[in-house]
Scaffold this active site. Structure first.
Site, PDB file in Angstrom:
ATOM      1  N   ASP A   1       0.866  -1.161   0.000  1.00 14.25           N
ATOM      2  CA  ASP A   1       0.000   0.000   0.000  1.00 14.25           C
ATOM      3  C   ASP A   1       0.918   1.231   0.000  1.00 14.25           C
ATOM      4  O   ASP A   1       2.140   1.111   0.136  1.00 14.25           O
ATOM      5  CB  ASP A   1      -0.879  -0.041   1.249  1.00 14.25           C
TER       6      ASP A   1
ATOM      7  N   ALA B   1       0.001   5.130   1.528  1.00 13.23           N
ATOM      8  CA  ALA B   1      -0.065   5.932   2.761  1.00 13.23           C
ATOM      9  C   ALA B   1      -0.136   5.050   3.999  1.00 13.23           C
ATOM     10  O   ALA B   1      -0.947   4.124   4.087  1.00 13.23           O
ATOM     11  CB  ALA B   1      -1.284   6.855   2.720  1.00 13.23           C
TER      12      ALA B   1
ATOM     13  N   ALA C   1     -13.437   9.507  10.111  1.00 19.24           N
ATOM     14  CA  ALA C   1     -12.715   9.608   8.843  1.00 19.24           C
ATOM     15  C   ALA C   1     -11.904   8.349   8.570  1.00 19.24           C
ATOM     16  O   ALA C   1     -11.761   7.924   7.422  1.00 19.24           O
ATOM     17  CB  ALA C   1     -11.809  10.828   8.858  1.00 19.24           C
TER      18      ALA C   1
ATOM     19  N   MET D   1     -11.108   3.343   5.955  1.00 11.53           N
ATOM     20  CA  MET D   1      -9.796   3.548   5.334  1.00 11.53           C
ATOM     21  C   MET D   1      -9.336   2.325   4.553  1.00 11.53           C
ATOM     22  O   MET D   1      -9.480   1.187   5.006  1.00 11.53           O
ATOM     23  CB  MET D   1      -8.755   3.900   6.389  1.00 11.53           C
TER      24      MET D   1
ATOM     25  N   HIS E   1     -15.365   5.452  -0.006  1.00  8.92           N
ATOM     26  CA  HIS E   1     -15.078   5.947   1.344  1.00  8.92           C
ATOM     27  C   HIS E   1     -16.070   7.057   1.714  1.00  8.92           C
ATOM     28  O   HIS E   1     -16.642   7.059   2.813  1.00  8.92           O
ATOM     29  CB  HIS E   1     -13.645   6.478   1.389  1.00  8.92           C
TER      30      HIS E   1
ATOM     31  N   ARG F   1     -10.601  -2.364  -2.908  1.00 10.74           N
ATOM     32  CA  ARG F   1     -10.592  -3.210  -1.717  1.00 10.74           C
ATOM     33  C   ARG F   1     -11.968  -3.214  -1.049  1.00 10.74           C
ATOM     34  O   ARG F   1     -12.665  -2.204  -1.092  1.00 10.74           O
ATOM     35  CB  ARG F   1      -9.548  -2.688  -0.719  1.00 10.74           C
TER      36      ARG F   1
ATOM     37  N   ASP G   1      -1.507  -1.232   5.819  1.00 16.75           N
ATOM     38  CA  ASP G   1      -1.784  -0.730   7.171  1.00 16.75           C
ATOM     39  C   ASP G   1      -3.278  -0.661   7.466  1.00 16.75           C
ATOM     40  O   ASP G   1      -3.666  -0.149   8.511  1.00 16.75           O
ATOM     41  CB  ASP G   1      -1.171   0.669   7.351  1.00 16.75           C
TER      42      ASP G   1
END
Length: 276
Positions: free
Chosen positions: A19, A21, A52, A56, A63, A167, A193
């Site tokens: 990934d 970020a 938020a 993720m 999102h 995803r 992450d």
């Protein structure tokens, strides 16, 4: 008489797909959070950091849709706009989000400590390097350039907007493998992450490694993390590790800096016939 044969891959790891970020850049995965908070504030709705972060890892339009589906956020939207959020609102928000997120990403493109060294380890061992992200392709042009200037240039880079479904569907990872010309998915490691990223890797049939500290689960900049006491770090780390373990990640580590030892362990397991 019928026979059943079991085929097992026993070769080395051939590719690792990261990934972006919170995994390779942007310690704490703060760029997406800032982008979503700014977007909703610009539309009269305050959302929390926890809200938020909730979806993720998924494609960014999705999102936004998931944020608007949260009961509290939905109620705040109705109070601010006197109407239920509609598909047209999601489309408009996404269009507005692109420049907001692009600007924030540009501010958060520094490689995570140990990332460059891990990539060097993979290159030295003839392991191909791929990357994928929930960001749209037009958001990451400067980010990819900045990463290359720091020594990180993956052989394949796929965005959620490049495939039919982001995803937790495995489409991005599969596209990476097509571009990398990987022969056996059992030889692939997905490093992420987010829980959505682990789901992606598992759904694709790859090994998965969750990064507990450097990204979304702890969600702190490196300076903030280093300022915590050892006990505070242990508490946050334990929660993040448990989340990834519950999601089914094969391995959980603090950051990408620890990945070389994981690759060596996976190769030892593959050599004796273990599969993802």
């Amino acid at each position: 008489m019928s026979f059943t044969y079991t085929r097992k891959y026993t070769g080395p790891v051939t590719a690792v797909v990261f990934d972006w970020a919170g995994t390779m850049i942007d310690y704490g995965s703060l760029a997406p959070v800032k982008g979503f908070i700014t977007l909703f504030a610009n539309n009269g709705v305050e959302i929390s950091i926890a809200e938020a972060r909730g979806p993720m890892g998924v494609e960014k339009r999705e999102h936004i849709a998931q944020l608007l589906a949260m009961p509290r956020v939905r109620a705040a939207w109705v109070a601010a706009h006197d109407s239920e959020p509609a598909e047209a609102d999601i489309d408009r928000l996404y269009a507005d989000f692109i420049p907001v997120q692009t600007a924030v990403i540009a501010e958060r493109s520094e490689l995570i400590p140990g990332a460059a060294e891990t990539v060097a380890f993979l290159r030295e061992n003839d392991i191909k390097v791929g990357a994928n992200t929930g960001y749209a392709s037009d958001m990451i042009v400067d980010m990819v350039k900045r990463a290359a200037e720091q020594g990180y240039a993956p052989d394949s880079c796929v965005c959620a907007t490049d495939v039919p479904r982001g995803r937790p569907f495995p489409h991005m990872l599969w596209k990476n493998l097509l571009e990398l010309e990987v022969e056996a998915v059992q030889s692939v490691v997905k490093v992420d992450d987010t829980i959505a990223g682990i789901d992606e890797g598992l759904n694709a049939g790859a090994w998965t490694v969750g990064l507990a500290v450097s990204g979304n689960e702890v969600g702190m900049d490196l300076t903030e993390w280093d300022a915590l006491s050892e006990a505070e770090q242990d508490d946050k780390r334990a929660v993040a590790y448990a989340r990834f373990q519950k999601a089914g990640a094969h391995y959980v580590i603090d950051s990408v800096a620890e990945l070389p030892a994981v690759i060596e362990d996976i190769e030892a397991r593959l050599a004796v016939g273990e599969q993802p």
